[in-house]
Design an enzyme around this catalytic site. Sequence first.
Site, short mmCIF file in Angstrom:
data_model
loop_
_atom_site.label_atom_id
_atom_site.label_comp_id
_atom_site.label_asym_id
_atom_site.label_seq_id
_atom_site.Cartn_x
_atom_site.Cartn_y
_atom_site.Cartn_z
N PHE A 10 0.82 -1.21 0.00
CA PHE A 10 0.00 0.00 0.00
C PHE A 10 0.85 1.26 0.00
O PHE A 10 1.84 1.35 0.73
CB PHE A 10 -0.88 0.05 1.25
CG PHE A 10 -1.90 -1.05 1.35
CD1 PHE A 10 -3.20 -0.87 0.90
CD2 PHE A 10 -1.56 -2.27 1.92
CE1 PHE A 10 -4.14 -1.89 0.99
CE2 PHE A 10 -2.49 -3.29 2.03
CZ PHE A 10 -3.78 -3.10 1.57
N ASP A 11 0.43 2.22 -0.79
CA ASP A 11 0.87 3.59 -0.58
C ASP A 11 0.20 4.07 0.71
O ASP A 11 -0.76 3.45 1.19
CB ASP A 11 0.45 4.45 -1.77
CG ASP A 11 0.87 5.90 -1.61
OD1 ASP A 11 2.05 6.15 -1.35
OD2 ASP A 11 0.00 6.77 -1.73
N LEU A 12 0.66 5.18 1.27
CA LEU A 12 0.07 5.68 2.52
C LEU A 12 -0.85 6.88 2.26
O LEU A 12 -2.08 6.77 2.35
CB LEU A 12 1.17 6.05 3.52
CG LEU A 12 0.65 6.53 4.88
CD1 LEU A 12 -0.01 5.38 5.64
CD2 LEU A 12 1.78 7.14 5.69
N ASP A 166 -2.98 5.67 -4.90
CA ASP A 166 -3.90 6.73 -5.31
C ASP A 166 -3.33 7.61 -6.41
O ASP A 166 -3.95 8.61 -6.77
CB ASP A 166 -4.26 7.62 -4.10
CG ASP A 166 -3.09 8.47 -3.64
OD1 ASP A 166 -3.25 9.69 -3.52
OD2 ASP A 166 -2.00 7.91 -3.41
#
Length: 216
Positions: A10-12, A166
């Site tokens: 995951f990106d944060l 995102d």
Amino acid sequence: MTKKITTLLFDLDGTLINTNELIIDTFQHTLKAYFPDRTFAREDILPFIGPSLIDTFTSLDPEKAEEMVAHYRSFNKEHHDELILEYDGVYEAIRALYEEDYKLAIVSTKMYDMILKGLQTTGLDKYFQVVIGLDQVGAPKPDPEGITMALKLLNSTADEAIMVGDNYHDIEAAHNAHVKSAGVAWAIRGADYLRNYNPTYILESMGDLLDIVRED
């Protein structure tokens, strides 16, 4: 035969936690300090969200880029806890993935200590076995180094992983690392923007990710 998905990266910012207003406020504060005669509207700042800070500020003023990065990070850290928000359903989905024994990691262009700060503030820190920040790689996303490093630390292979993010650099990093990708529809630029980069999936909610891996 395609391997079952076991690993989720995951990106944060903008993916697991809503730091959009924090980031925009921090950019506006920094840009006002260094470019007092220029006006940066919200839409002017959106392209800065995603790439590394040093790349963004170098494009504006190479000589003062490192100074601006330091200014940005100082303001961002000071106002971090008051401006970040949670996305509906993210905590519950991450907890469920953890309880179902999926391997979970963060791969971000943010510095390691600030990633931990965000995870701890939202209570997500206990669910991630691996955290890769900007200061742990030689090249940020879309370079695949961070993804490759996370997979190695998790003892996973590319064909059993999905990178969730995102922004375009998350999707392109996934392509470069030969892993599946998922763009989040709650991204500040929207799902249609992400579709331009051909993610494997678009998530309308983080709960969609549970459906994808359970059906895999």
